[in-house]
Design an enzyme around this catalytic site. Structure first.
Site, PDB file in Angstrom:
ATOM      1  N   LYS A 143     -15.900  -1.293   2.604  1.00  0.00           N
ATOM      2  CA  LYS A 143     -15.358  -1.827   1.530  1.00  0.00           C
ATOM      3  C   LYS A 143     -16.330  -2.482   0.635  1.00  0.00           C
ATOM      4  O   LYS A 143     -16.791  -3.359   0.886  1.00  0.00           O
ATOM      5  CB  LYS A 143     -14.167  -3.098   2.136  1.00  0.00           C
ATOM      6  N   GLU A 184       0.917  -1.177   0.206  1.00  0.00           N
ATOM      7  CA  GLU A 184      -0.105  -0.080   0.051  1.00  0.00           C
ATOM      8  C   GLU A 184       0.911   1.364  -0.088  1.00  0.00           C
ATOM      9  O   GLU A 184       0.299   2.363   0.353  1.00  0.00           O
ATOM     10  CB  GLU A 184      -1.167  -0.098   1.163  1.00  0.00           C
TER      11      GLU A 184
END
Length: 446
Positions: A356, A218
């Site tokens: 999400k 990330e």
């Protein structure tokens, strides 16, 4: 004039980790609309099913040809001729009729795959915005019943130090994020974040050597840090050195399910050391005390997944102890599932949802999860996954839902910055109609 779906084509593409994922092209008389879905590394056991091929001779079993086949042969023929503006109708058809699989928490998508259904759901959203002649974020706001005159730009939660399942160091907690709440706009918040990120890189290089500045999935750094205090001290130093003390706060994603022992109900903070001496094994109560101490010592404003996804009791204890001052976010606990959210509300287990879209598998259900959380005065943080694509859908979604906060990685790696750059464009296009959430990121900005 009805704007009907005329063609749907799915393909296998690669995500940011080099694993296959699903991309869909959906065609109407107004053009071709594309969407690609992400995938997670630390996945909650209650998430909707991400369908993989499990054919070890191809992509080590991670291919998604089954999901592609389900789209092209089962879903597409049923959707051809449907109006692309009927989002809820299309999502319900896919989830309830074409798939129809259920578990105790609702629709599980285990027949067709959440990755197949979501790719189409996202593409339908993009197609639906076109006949309305509005941007995707304004169309999503309409779908959610939100006002779209003044829009809320989120505070970015930038993941800059990695541990847990995302990194090869000893650090048990998965993410340490910087949160520029003191900025006057999203554009400035991103600048604050980028400057702290580069300052942190220099600090890490100085202390741990140049190898320690390699980045993870990330975009964050994974130096050989042993514990949370060491990571937090680094962040405090970087924030101060960059000149943003008081303006940039800290958030953590513990991802505690990754180091929970369900047999004896303990948490091993040294879980990445094989055959360790168990000196860092904690009970839930000891972990509560650890978080309380960290919050006293550091400018922490948000803690995600502090306990295992079934440890409702300790979630409730921590929320009761520090929930007024600190956001307690459910990710693996809630998996963007309205039924799990309802249970958490009954137990006062947390006070914020991590949203999400691929955990639940359709945009209609994701919006429902968000609205349920907001109705009960929870915070909502829209989130990426560790396996991302260049698709920027969640940037539009966070503005549409007015949640005031997003996490989509460090200000590094193009699949992360794609989302932040889209938010810069949205803020610019809104002009005076853009409000930056800032210090109020936890509040209902409705």
């Amino acid at each position: 004039m009805a704007h009907v779906i005329t063609r749907i084509n799915a393909r296998e593409i690669l995500d940011s980790r080099g694993n296959p994922t699903v991309e869909v092209d959906l065609e109407t008389n107004l053009g071709i609309f594309r969407a690609a879905v992400p995938s997670g590394a630390s996945t909650g056991i209650y998430e909707a099913l991400e369908l993989r091929d499990n054919d070890k001779s191809r992509y080590l079993g991670k291919g998604v040809q089954k999901a592609i086949k389900n789209i092209n042969e089962i879903i597409a023929p049923k959707l051809i001729g449907m109006n692309c503006t009927e989002q809820k109708k299309i999502d319900n058809l896919m989830v309830e009729e074409l798939d129809g699989s259920k578990n105790e928490w609702g629709w599980s998508k285990s027949k067709l795959g959440a990755n197949a259904i979501l790719a189409i759901s996202m593409a339908v959203c993009r197609a639906g915005a076109a006949p309305n002649k509005v941007s995707l974020y304004k169309y999503l706001a309409q779908l959610a019943g939100k006002k779209s005159d003044q829009m809320v730009l989120p505070v970015p939660c930038l993941n800059v130090i990695n541990g847990g399942s995302h990194a090869g160091n000893k650090l048990s907690f998965q993410e340490f994020m910087i949160v520029p709440v003191g900025a006057p706009s999203f554009k400035e918040a991103l600048r604050y974040g980028a400057e702290v990120y580069h300052t942190l890189k220099s600090e890490i290089k100085k202390k741990y050597g140049i190898d320690a500045t390699n980045v993870g999935d990330e975009g964050g750094f994974a130096p050989n840090i042993l514990n949370a205090n060491e990571a937090l001290d680094l962040l405090v130093t970087a924030i101060k050195s960059a000149g943003y003390e008081g303006k940039v706060k800290i958030a953590m994603d513990v991802a505690a399910s990754e180091f929970y022992n369900s047999e004896n109900k303990t948490y091993d903070l040294d879980f990445k050391t094989p055959n360790n001496d168990k000196s860092l094994v904690k009970t839930g109560a000891q972990l509560v005390d650890l978080y309380i101490d960290l919050v006293k010592k550091y400018p922490i404003v948000s803690i995600e997944d502090p306990f295992d996804q079934d440890d409702w009791e300790n979630y409730a204890k921590l929320t009761a102890a520090i929930g007024k001052d600190v956001q307690i976010v459910g990710d693996d606990l809630l998996v963007t599932n309205p039924t799990r959210i309802t249970k958490a509300l009954e137990k006062n287990a947390c006070n914020a949802l991590l949203l999400k879209v691929n955990q639940i598998g359709s945009i209609t259900e994701a919006i429902e999860a968000c609205l349920l959380s907001q109705k009960n005065n929870w915070g909502v943080m829209v989130s990426h996954r560790s396996g991302e694509t260049e698709d920027v859908f969640i940037a539009d979604l966070v503005v549409a839902l007015r949640t005031g906060q997003i996490k989509t990685g460090a200000p590094c790696r193009s699949e992360r910055n794609a989302k932040y750059n889209q938010l810069l464009r949205i803020e610019e296009s809104l002009g005076n109609n853009a409000v930056f959430a800032g210090e109020k990121f936890r509040l209902q900005l409705n």
